[in-house]
Motif scaffolding. Structure first.
Motif, PDB file in Angstrom:
ATOM      1  N   TYR A 132       0.812  -1.220   0.000  1.00 34.95           N
ATOM      2  CA  TYR A 132       0.000   0.000   0.000  1.00 34.95           C
ATOM      3  C   TYR A 132       0.846   1.272   0.000  1.00 34.95           C
ATOM      4  CZ  TYR A 132      -3.802  -3.250   0.769  1.00 34.95           C
ATOM      5  OH  TYR A 132      -4.693  -4.288   0.634  1.00 34.95           O
ATOM      6  N   PRO A 133       1.782   1.446   0.969  1.00 34.70           N
ATOM      7  CA  PRO A 133       2.601   2.670   0.909  1.00 34.70           C
ATOM      8  C   PRO A 133       3.528   2.705  -0.305  1.00 34.70           C
ATOM      9  CG  PRO A 133       3.288   1.298   2.762  1.00 34.70           C
ATOM     10  CD  PRO A 133       2.050   0.680   2.187  1.00 34.70           C
ATOM     11  N   VAL A 134       4.028   1.548  -0.730  1.00 37.03           N
ATOM     12  CA  VAL A 134       4.907   1.510  -1.900  1.00 37.03           C
ATOM     13  C   VAL A 134       4.145   1.962  -3.146  1.00 37.03           C
ATOM     14  CG1 VAL A 134       6.167  -0.051  -3.453  1.00 37.03           C
ATOM     15  CG2 VAL A 134       6.489  -0.229  -0.987  1.00 37.03           C
ATOM     16  N   ALA A 135       2.949   1.442  -3.328  1.00 32.95           N
ATOM     17  CA  ALA A 135       2.133   1.813  -4.494  1.00 32.95           C
ATOM     18  C   ALA A 135       1.776   3.296  -4.446  1.00 32.95           C
ATOM     19  CB  ALA A 135       0.870   0.962  -4.544  1.00 32.95           C
ATOM     20  N   PHE A 136       1.426   3.807  -3.258  1.00 30.25           N
ATOM     21  CA  PHE A 136       1.057   5.216  -3.128  1.00 30.25           C
ATOM     22  C   PHE A 136       2.223   6.125  -3.513  1.00 30.25           C
ATOM     23  CE2 PHE A 136       0.926   9.201  -0.827  1.00 30.25           C
ATOM     24  CZ  PHE A 136      -0.348   9.661  -1.113  1.00 30.25           C
TER      25      PHE A 136
END
Length: 178
Positions: free
Chosen positions: A62-66
């Motif tokens: 989730y944070p990587v994609a964001f």
């Protein structure tokens, strides 16, 4: 002894005769449509529906994609200043590139929320320059030194870029094929 054998035709290709049926929905399918599974042949619609039920994303996706979507979208929005009208042609390509980069980094793991988070990251990255333009516009307006409508054109290109990139990226990641 009479056997009433009616000819079956593929649901997706009405001109093809077949004797195969999906083992889930019992729909007639041809050899081209049939997807082999451990339990038998299934139609592409049943396979697609089954694959979407799996949520395989890890917590760190989730944070990587964001942040990846944010950074790539921000870089693309900075290029809009130089390409102007050609934003209309290059923004869909940028949306596809960002979506595929996110998909590659998260190793094709799936989650509906993951795609939404990545889209929010792209929106934040592409809308940041719009906020800068809007703040500058309001500051010039407050000082009374507004230079005309030529100042608004880059704002239009930025808004167009944001809209096209966000929608293209979401459709690409969520699996909606137009």
């Amino acid at each position: 002894m009479t056997t009433d054998v009616s000819t079956l035709y593929c649901e997706n290709h009405p001109g093809r005769e077949t004797s195969l049926r999906c083992n889930r929905c019992n729909k007639p399918i041809c050899a081209k449509c049939a997807v082999s599974t451990p339990t038998g042949y299934r139609c592409p619609q049943c396979v697609r529906g089954q694959q979407k039920t799996f949520d395989s994303a890890e917590w760190y996706d989730y944070p990587v994609a964001f942040f990846l979507a944010f950074i790539l979208s921000f870089i693309g929005s900075q290029l809009v200043k130089f390409i102007g009208f050609f934003t209309i042609l290059l923004a869909p390509v940028a949306g596809i590139v960002i979506a595929e980069a996110v998909r590659w980094v998260i190793r094709k793991r799936r989650s509906k929320r993951l795609y939404q988070i990545a889209t929010i990251g792209a929106a934040a990255g592409s809308l940041l320059p719009i906020l800068g333009y809007a703040a500058t516009f309001l500051l010039l307006l407050a000082q009374g030194s507004f230079g005309g409508l030529g100042f608004l054109l880059p704002l239009v290109w930025q808004g167009l870029y944001a809209f096209i990139v966000i929608s293209t990226m979401y459709y690409r990641l969520s699996g909606i094929r137009l």
